[in-house]
Enzyme design. Structure first.
Site, PDB file in Angstrom:
ATOM      1  CB  SER A 197      10.049  15.955  86.063  1.00  0.00           C
ATOM      2  OG  SER A 197       9.478  16.702  87.110  1.00  0.00           O
ATOM      3  CG  HIS A 210       6.283  20.227  89.904  1.00  0.00           C
ATOM      4  ND1 HIS A 210       7.469  19.570  89.653  1.00  0.00           N
ATOM      5  CD2 HIS A 210       5.348  19.629  89.138  1.00  0.00           C
ATOM      6  CE1 HIS A 210       7.248  18.605  88.775  1.00  0.00           C
ATOM      7  NE2 HIS A 210       5.969  18.621  88.436  1.00  0.00           N
ATOM      8  CE  LYS A 269       5.163   7.316  84.496  1.00  0.00           C
ATOM      9  NZ  LYS A 269       4.813   8.728  84.683  1.00  0.00           N
ATOM     10  NE  ARG A 310       3.750  20.491  80.852  1.00  0.00           N
ATOM     11  CZ  ARG A 310       4.319  19.339  81.104  1.00  0.00           C
ATOM     12  NH1 ARG A 310       5.455  19.290  81.725  1.00  0.00           N
ATOM     13  NH2 ARG A 310       3.770  18.212  80.716  1.00  0.00           N
TER      14      ARG A 310
END
Length: 175
Positions: free
Chosen positions: A142, A30, A54, A104
């Site tokens: 994460s 990040h 979440k 990614r």
């Protein structure tokens, strides 16, 4: 009578971008994206997404503090905020010209491309800018960081030192 409020865009001459995520916790990947985005934009708003479905490991205030502490040099071009609802509406209101997204792998691209197209349909004045994650960070997320830390794995160097310490504290097992 409608509850709808028309969007009002902040007027600014700055080139502002919004970098959204849950940042639970912030990783070196990040940080890499934020620093690289600062070479393209005058200001980056790190927008912590609030998702009621979440259950994050860290509270909103903890995540804000960890992000701010990651840029302890006090770079005033980085702002930390929270966002709920449509990200593109938030970006528009903030006067942002772009939403920055890190990629990614090819698997990220399909989902991110769909989001970018929908955002473009909703608000044509806000672009989506994709930045490839630095090769050093391409395998981390994460979720992977939390899983490794939960099981006693060393995540040093993958997150800032202060985040590493918070993870150790959170997952400390009393014996």
């Amino acid at each position: 009578m409608s509850d709808y409020e028309p969007l009002v865009r902040e007027e600014t001459s700055q080139r502002i971008a919004v970098y959204p995520g849950t940042f639970d916790p912030i990783t070196m990947g990040h940080i890499d994206i934020i620093k690289r985005a600062l070479s393209l934009f005058d200001k980056i708003v790190v927008a912590i997404a609030i998702n009621p479905t979440k259950q994050p490991l860290f509270s909103l205030e903890e995540r804000k503090r960890m992000i701010r502490d990651s840029f302890a040099d006090g770079d005033d071009r980085i702002e930390v905020d929270e966002v709920s609802g449509l990200l593109v509406d938030y970006a528009y209101r903030r006067g942002a010209r772009a939403i920055v997204r890190g990629l990614r792998a090819v698997s990220d691209f399909d989902y991110e491309f769909q989001l970018a197209l929908m955002n473009r349909r909703i608000e044509r004045e806000v672009e989506t800018v994709f930045l490839m994650t630095g090769f050093r960070w391409i395998y981390i997320s994460s979720s992977i960081i939390k899983d490794a830390a939960r099981h006693g794995g060393d995540v040093g160097g993958l997150v800032p030192d202060h985040v590493c310490e918070r993870l150790r504290e959170r997952f400390m097992v009393e014996g």
